[in-house]
Design a protein around this motif. Structure first.
Motif, PDB file in Angstrom:
ATOM      1  N   LEU A 185      -5.461  -2.222   5.642  1.00  0.00           N
ATOM      2  CA  LEU A 185      -5.050  -1.453   4.465  1.00  0.00           C
ATOM      3  C   LEU A 185      -5.839  -1.885   3.226  1.00  0.00           C
ATOM      4  CD1 LEU A 185      -1.214  -1.327   5.108  1.00  0.00           C
ATOM      5  CD2 LEU A 185      -2.766   0.635   5.030  1.00  0.00           C
ATOM      6  N   ARG A 186      -6.137  -3.164   3.124  1.00  0.00           N
ATOM      7  CA  ARG A 186      -6.997  -3.611   2.020  1.00  0.00           C
ATOM      8  C   ARG A 186      -8.355  -2.930   2.094  1.00  0.00           C
ATOM      9  NH1 ARG A 186      -5.854 -10.141   2.542  1.00  0.00           N
ATOM     10  NH2 ARG A 186      -3.965 -10.234   1.253  1.00  0.00           N
ATOM     11  N   ALA A 187      -8.907  -2.861   3.296  1.00  0.00           N
ATOM     12  CA  ALA A 187     -10.227  -2.249   3.466  1.00  0.00           C
ATOM     13  C   ALA A 187     -10.187  -0.759   3.132  1.00  0.00           C
ATOM     14  CB  ALA A 187     -10.717  -2.459   4.895  1.00  0.00           C
ATOM     15  N   LEU A 188      -9.145  -0.067   3.606  1.00  0.00           N
ATOM     16  CA  LEU A 188      -9.032   1.366   3.326  1.00  0.00           C
ATOM     17  C   LEU A 188      -8.931   1.612   1.825  1.00  0.00           C
ATOM     18  CD1 LEU A 188      -8.661   4.092   4.950  1.00  0.00           C
ATOM     19  CD2 LEU A 188      -6.235   3.865   4.398  1.00  0.00           C
ATOM     20  N   THR A 189      -8.121   0.793   1.148  1.00  0.00           N
ATOM     21  CA  THR A 189      -7.950   0.953  -0.291  1.00  0.00           C
ATOM     22  C   THR A 189      -9.231   0.629  -1.039  1.00  0.00           C
ATOM     23  OG1 THR A 189      -5.614   0.338  -0.039  1.00  0.00           O
ATOM     24  CG2 THR A 189      -6.535   0.244  -2.249  1.00  0.00           C
ATOM     25  N   PRO A 210     -12.350 -12.703   5.815  1.00  0.00           N
ATOM     26  CA  PRO A 210     -12.069 -14.080   5.356  1.00  0.00           C
ATOM     27  C   PRO A 210     -10.746 -14.209   4.613  1.00  0.00           C
ATOM     28  CG  PRO A 210     -14.371 -13.529   4.974  1.00  0.00           C
ATOM     29  CD  PRO A 210     -13.701 -12.252   5.371  1.00  0.00           C
ATOM     30  N   ALA A 211     -10.446 -13.277   3.716  1.00  0.00           N
ATOM     31  CA  ALA A 211      -9.180 -13.350   2.982  1.00  0.00           C
ATOM     32  C   ALA A 211      -7.997 -13.154   3.922  1.00  0.00           C
ATOM     33  CB  ALA A 211      -9.153 -12.305   1.872  1.00  0.00           C
ATOM     34  N   ALA A 212      -8.152 -12.270   4.894  1.00  0.00           N
ATOM     35  CA  ALA A 212      -7.067 -12.044   5.854  1.00  0.00           C
ATOM     36  C   ALA A 212      -6.792 -13.302   6.661  1.00  0.00           C
ATOM     37  CB  ALA A 212      -7.415 -10.871   6.777  1.00  0.00           C
ATOM     38  N   LEU A 213      -7.835 -14.008   7.061  1.00  0.00           N
ATOM     39  CA  LEU A 213      -7.650 -15.247   7.818  1.00  0.00           C
ATOM     40  C   LEU A 213      -7.030 -16.337   6.946  1.00  0.00           C
ATOM     41  CD1 LEU A 213     -10.926 -15.346   9.933  1.00  0.00           C
ATOM     42  CD2 LEU A 213      -8.581 -15.051  10.783  1.00  0.00           C
ATOM     43  N   ALA A 214      -7.405 -16.381   5.683  1.00  0.00           N
ATOM     44  CA  ALA A 214      -6.797 -17.364   4.778  1.00  0.00           C
ATOM     45  C   ALA A 214      -5.302 -17.087   4.624  1.00  0.00           C
ATOM     46  CB  ALA A 214      -7.493 -17.328   3.426  1.00  0.00           C
ATOM     47  N   ASP A 215      -4.941 -15.815   4.453  1.00  0.00           N
ATOM     48  CA  ASP A 215      -3.528 -15.465   4.338  1.00  0.00           C
ATOM     49  C   ASP A 215      -2.793 -15.706   5.661  1.00  0.00           C
ATOM     50  OD1 ASP A 215      -3.643 -14.711   1.660  1.00  0.00           O
ATOM     51  OD2 ASP A 215      -4.246 -12.664   2.147  1.00  0.00           O
ATOM     52  N   LEU A 216      -3.473 -15.499   6.774  1.00  0.00           N
ATOM     53  CA  LEU A 216      -2.872 -15.806   8.071  1.00  0.00           C
ATOM     54  C   LEU A 216      -2.526 -17.288   8.153  1.00  0.00           C
ATOM     55  CD1 LEU A 216      -2.036 -15.183  10.960  1.00  0.00           C
ATOM     56  CD2 LEU A 216      -4.451 -15.342  11.624  1.00  0.00           C
ATOM     57  N   GLY A 217      -3.429 -18.135   7.685  1.00  0.00           N
ATOM     58  CA  GLY A 217      -3.156 -19.562   7.668  1.00  0.00           C
ATOM     59  C   GLY A 217      -1.911 -19.897   6.862  1.00  0.00           C
ATOM     60  N   THR A 218      -1.733 -19.227   5.732  1.00  0.00           N
ATOM     61  CA  THR A 218      -0.537 -19.445   4.913  1.00  0.00           C
ATOM     62  C   THR A 218       0.720 -19.060   5.671  1.00  0.00           C
ATOM     63  OG1 THR A 218      -1.784 -19.080   2.866  1.00  0.00           O
ATOM     64  CG2 THR A 218       0.608 -18.812   2.760  1.00  0.00           C
ATOM     65  N   LEU A 219       0.681 -17.936   6.379  1.00  0.00           N
ATOM     66  CA  LEU A 219       1.842 -17.500   7.151  1.00  0.00           C
ATOM     67  C   LEU A 219       2.140 -18.460   8.302  1.00  0.00           C
ATOM     68  CD1 LEU A 219       1.350 -13.615   7.388  1.00  0.00           C
ATOM     69  CD2 LEU A 219       2.823 -14.895   5.828  1.00  0.00           C
ATOM     70  N   VAL A 220       1.089 -18.957   8.954  1.00  0.00           N
ATOM     71  CA  VAL A 220       1.284 -19.865  10.090  1.00  0.00           C
ATOM     72  C   VAL A 220       1.992 -21.137   9.649  1.00  0.00           C
ATOM     73  CG1 VAL A 220       0.056 -21.324  11.772  1.00  0.00           C
ATOM     74  CG2 VAL A 220      -0.596 -18.927  11.472  1.00  0.00           C
ATOM     75  N   ALA A 254     -10.505  -6.451  15.720  1.00  0.00           N
ATOM     76  CA  ALA A 254      -9.233  -5.739  15.667  1.00  0.00           C
ATOM     77  C   ALA A 254      -8.964  -5.187  14.270  1.00  0.00           C
ATOM     78  CB  ALA A 254      -8.100  -6.664  16.097  1.00  0.00           C
ATOM     79  N   LEU A 255      -9.215  -6.001  13.251  1.00  0.00           N
ATOM     80  CA  LEU A 255      -9.022  -5.541  11.876  1.00  0.00           C
ATOM     81  C   LEU A 255      -9.938  -4.349  11.582  1.00  0.00           C
ATOM     82  CD1 LEU A 255      -8.717  -7.855   8.750  1.00  0.00           C
ATOM     83  CD2 LEU A 255      -9.930  -5.686   8.652  1.00  0.00           C
ATOM     84  N   LEU A 256     -11.194  -4.459  11.986  1.00  0.00           N
ATOM     85  CA  LEU A 256     -12.141  -3.368  11.762  1.00  0.00           C
ATOM     86  C   LEU A 256     -11.688  -2.104  12.491  1.00  0.00           C
ATOM     87  CD1 LEU A 256     -14.794  -2.080  10.882  1.00  0.00           C
ATOM     88  CD2 LEU A 256     -15.942  -3.303  12.744  1.00  0.00           C
ATOM     89  N   ALA A 306     -16.050  -2.536   4.016  1.00  0.00           N
ATOM     90  CA  ALA A 306     -14.907  -3.159   3.353  1.00  0.00           C
ATOM     91  C   ALA A 306     -14.084  -3.986   4.337  1.00  0.00           C
ATOM     92  CB  ALA A 306     -14.038  -2.080   2.706  1.00  0.00           C
ATOM     93  N   ALA A 307     -13.958  -3.518   5.576  1.00  0.00           N
ATOM     94  CA  ALA A 307     -13.169  -4.241   6.569  1.00  0.00           C
ATOM     95  C   ALA A 307     -13.804  -5.582   6.911  1.00  0.00           C
ATOM     96  CB  ALA A 307     -13.002  -3.389   7.826  1.00  0.00           C
ATOM     97  N   LEU A 308     -15.101  -5.569   7.124  1.00  0.00           N
ATOM     98  CA  LEU A 308     -15.775  -6.826   7.455  1.00  0.00           C
ATOM     99  C   LEU A 308     -15.690  -7.811   6.289  1.00  0.00           C
ATOM    100  CD1 LEU A 308     -18.879  -5.426   9.363  1.00  0.00           C
ATOM    101  CD2 LEU A 308     -16.840  -6.519  10.318  1.00  0.00           C
ATOM    102  N   SER A 309     -15.739  -7.277   5.074  1.00  0.00           N
ATOM    103  CA  SER A 309     -15.606  -8.147   3.903  1.00  0.00           C
ATOM    104  C   SER A 309     -14.188  -8.677   3.742  1.00  0.00           C
ATOM    105  CB  SER A 309     -16.008  -7.373   2.636  1.00  0.00           C
ATOM    106  OG  SER A 309     -17.361  -6.974   2.699  1.00  0.00           O
ATOM    107  N   ALA A 310     -13.207  -7.956   4.323  1.00  0.00           N
ATOM    108  CA  ALA A 310     -11.800  -8.342   4.169  1.00  0.00           C
ATOM    109  C   ALA A 310     -11.370  -9.444   5.124  1.00  0.00           C
ATOM    110  CB  ALA A 310     -10.905  -7.114   4.376  1.00  0.00           C
TER     111      ALA A 310
END
Length: 464
Positions: free
Chosen positions: A146-150, A20-30, A448-450, A14-18
């Motif tokens: 947390l997305r991966a854990l859930t 791409p979405a985490a990086l996309a959201d990071l781009g939004t925050l940046v 790091a996410l994993l 789940a973490a490895l699958s998470a």
């Protein structure tokens, strides 16, 4: 969770699958210029806090998610908005507090950036942008884990989780201590992960076990009641620039080592680290010599520094044949682990007063001190963190010191003395945090996410 996968394996998948979405959201925050320094738009910091809150709301695992502020006791001014989320532990499981910050450093000279600082840009396996590494990547490592854990365990896992995403770390965390006091129960935890440090290199994870403290202040040197003609009076009247140069020069010896009595050093072993590595990571060109004495890492991790980080004086453009009546400089000292920052400041002030040339008048103001940090590595959570880092990176982690400072950790220690504090991060030595062309190594972020997802799973299986 798939019935043919173990819990750790399911979380890993789940973490490895998470990512791409985490990086996309990071781009939004940046893209949000959330600079909390005076003179910048507070509304952007508020917009950034709202964006982080939206990410945490979407997880649907917290009892509460709030944007909160605290009043700075010394000034009565409202601090910058932070995001606080809380979820109670169940069935005897521990509670973890995840910290990161959503504010960023100012851009500086935008002409030095190879791409727009608030437009996330991928080049050569790195994501460039202000805050891409420090510390919006820390925010998204928490969210992605947390997305991966859930995803792997479902939303009814037993681990207690609190999140504190600060909004003014780069500007000095002025309301941090008051925020902790105001929200102590919502933040209380058995384990605290501070995701605001770095790694040994892009492929090797690290647990930060020591941090230097800091003592920062503004010094004004005055020699004249008013400016005077340099031709009419030069040679008899000391100008403030001459006095300042003479005074500052006393802070270092001929090797560039700090020469201030009362500034301590820590005696501790350091790993091998070559001058070539220093040159590569720091951008030190051939022909410019390193400063100081002892092993390179002892100079960075365990010895004090004195740096002049700003100066108010006539600019080159406005230079005239004038004796300057006063000059102000900002002095930033990194304090060796183990020495109280106020003690180090007192040593610096005493040194400067004792060495003031020509009877120059010295004024000290805007004093800001933060204590160093040494980790107790004997706790059970440290062992689990090391195992998670090894599992996430495929490489055994290294215990490192860091020459920088995270002064608010001393506030965490004071408020939560029983908590085990783990200092981790997503940066590698080429991240250039605080500098033009700040960037995040994408593979490091994935690892790091994993790693954090694996740590969360491990803690969710732990009964205390």
């Amino acid at each position: 969770m798939s019935s043919d996968l173990s819990r750790p394996a399911a979380v890993r998948e789940a973490a490895l699958s998470a990512v791409p979405a985490a990086l996309a959201d990071l781009g939004t925050l940046v893209r949000i210029p959330s600079v909390a320094f005076p003179g910048f738009d507070r509304a952007e910091v508020e917009r950034s806090a709202a964006a982080v809150k939206g990410l945490l709301d979407d997880l649907q695992i917290f009892d509460t998610v709030q944007i909160k502020t605290a009043i700075i006791p010394e000034t009565g001014v409202e601090g910058m908005p932070a995001v606080l989320a809380s979820r109670a532990a169940r069935n005897g499981r521990p509670t973890i507090l995840l910290y990161a910050h959503h504010d960023v450093q100012p851009v500086g000279d935008e002409a030095l950036w190879e791409s727009a600082p608030f437009e996330p840009t991928v080049r050569d396996g790195r994501l460039y942008g202000r805050g891409a590494a420090d510390d919006k990547a820390g925010v998204m490592a928490h969210v992605g884990a947390l997305r991966a854990l859930t995803e792997a365990l479902g939303p009814d896992f037993d681990l207690g989780v609190n999140l504190f995403i600060e909004g003014e770390e780069e500007a000095g965390s002025a309301s941090f201590a008051q925020f902790l006091s105001d929200n102590a129960e919502a933040l209380r935890a058995d384990v605290i992960v501070v995701a605001d440090s770095g790694n040994w290199d892009a492929a090797t994870p690290a647990l930060t076990v020591s941090l230097r403290g800091n003592a920062r202040f503004t010094l004004t040197v005055k020699t004249l009641e008013h400016a005077s003609h340099s031709g009419m009076f030069g040679g008899a009247v000391p100008d403030a620039m001459m006095a300042t140069i003479r005074l500052l020069a006393t802070l270092w010896d001929d090797d560039g080592a700090v020469a201030v009595a009362g500034l301590a050093e820590r005696d501790a072993e350091t790993p091998a680290y070559t001058e070539d590595t220093l040159r590569s990571e720091a951008g030190l060109p051939t022909g410019v010599d390193p400063i100081g004495r002892g092993s390179i890492l002892s100079r960075i991790w365990n010895k004090p520094t004195v740096t002049v980080t700003g100066i108010d004086a006539p600019s080159v453009k406005n230079a005239s044949n004038t004796l300057s009546p006063e000059v102000s400089v900002v002095i930033s000292s990194r304090v060796a682990p183990g020495q109280p920052a106020r003690e180090a400041y007192a040593a610096l002030e005493a040194h400067l007063r004792a060495h003031a040339p020509f009877g120059a008048e010295l004024t000290f103001r805007d004093v800001d001190c933060g204590d160093s940090f040494l980790v107790d590595t004997s706790g059970w959570a440290v062992a689990q963190a090391r195992a998670a880092l090894a599992g996430g990176y495929g490489v055994e982690p290294v215990d490192i010191g860091v020459g920088g400072s995270i002064p608010f950790i001393s506030d965490l220690v004071r408020e939560f003395p029983a908590a085990q504090i783990l200092v981790t991060g997503v940066e590698d030595p080429h991240a250039r945090a605080h500098s033009p062309n700040e960037s995040l190594h994408l593979d490091t972020f994935r690892h790091a996410l994993l790693s954090q997802a694996l740590l969360l799973e491990s803690l969710d299986a732990t009964t205390i």
